[in-house]
Scaffold this motif. Structure first.
Motif, PDB file in Angstrom:
ATOM      1  N   ASN A  56      21.381  19.161   3.097  1.00 26.56           N
ATOM      2  CA  ASN A  56      22.759  18.718   2.923  1.00 26.56           C
ATOM      3  C   ASN A  56      23.720  19.905   2.891  1.00 26.56           C
ATOM      4  N   ASN A  57      24.994  19.588   2.851  1.00 27.45           N
ATOM      5  CA  ASN A  57      26.033  20.613   2.900  1.00 27.45           C
ATOM      6  C   ASN A  57      25.930  21.580   1.720  1.00 27.45           C
ATOM      7  N   THR A  58      25.597  21.062   0.537  1.00 32.65           N
ATOM      8  CA  THR A  58      25.477  21.923  -0.637  1.00 32.65           C
ATOM      9  C   THR A  58      24.311  22.892  -0.476  1.00 32.65           C
ATOM     10  N   ASP A  59      23.170  22.402   0.000  1.00 34.47           N
ATOM     11  CA  ASP A  59      22.018  23.275   0.218  1.00 34.47           C
ATOM     12  C   ASP A  59      22.336  24.350   1.261  1.00 34.47           C
ATOM     13  N   THR A  60      23.018  23.941   2.314  1.00 37.49           N
ATOM     14  CA  THR A  60      23.417  24.895   3.360  1.00 37.49           C
ATOM     15  C   THR A  60      24.331  25.961   2.776  1.00 37.49           C
TER      16      THR A  60
END
Length: 156
Positions: A2-6
């Motif tokens: 997801n965007n947070t992990d990225t």
């Protein structure tokens, strides 16, 4: 992913351009927390990513937000000894007398880990030598226990 992990992956790898791109497309990422409760600023500070710390602060990262243990970015760098990063955080408004969930302050951590230059920096910025942690100890107590004579000298 997801965007947070990225986003956290970009911070950890030191990819400032990707961090900036992700923040432009989603400014709220500056307030995200990873699975361990780290904010982007705490995460970047912990890994000594000074350029990314500056980028995050330019994008309004809250300076004294805490992780799951109540640590701030300044608390995190105080035991590691990154003076330049600590000075930048302080200039950006980090509170030098903040306490984590154990009552530990940046000065106590710096004293526990024999970070002489950090102790000097924190004292220069009005760190309170008399603040006690949850065990009732002050920075001087830890410096004495560990035999860190130079730090004892700063704190007495």
């Amino acid at each position: 992913m997801n965007n947070t992990d990225t986003f956290f992956g970009a911070i950890q790898s030191g990819n400032k351009e990707q961090v900036e791109t992700l923040l432009k497309s989603n400014p709220d990422l500056v307030n995200a927390k990873d699975a361990r409760g780290f904010t982007p600023l705490i995460f970047a500070s912990y890994f000594d990513k000074e350029a990314i710390v500056k980028t995050l602060i330019e994008h309004n990262a809250p300076i004294d937000t805490t992780d799951a243990s109540g640590n701030t970015a300044l608390i995190g760098v105080s035991f590691k000894g990154n003076i330049a990063l600590a000075a930048y955080l302080i200039r950006s408004g980090a509170h030098v007398n903040v306490k984590n969930s154990n009552g530990t302050t940046p000065l106590i951590f710096a004293s526990m880990y024999n970070q002489q230059d950090m102790v000097a920096l924190l004292l220069e910025h009005k760190a309170d030598k008399g603040l006690k942690d949850n065990e009732g100890k002050i920075a001087l107590d830890y410096a004495k226990e560990k035999g860190f004579g130079d730090i004892v000298g700063f704190l007495e």
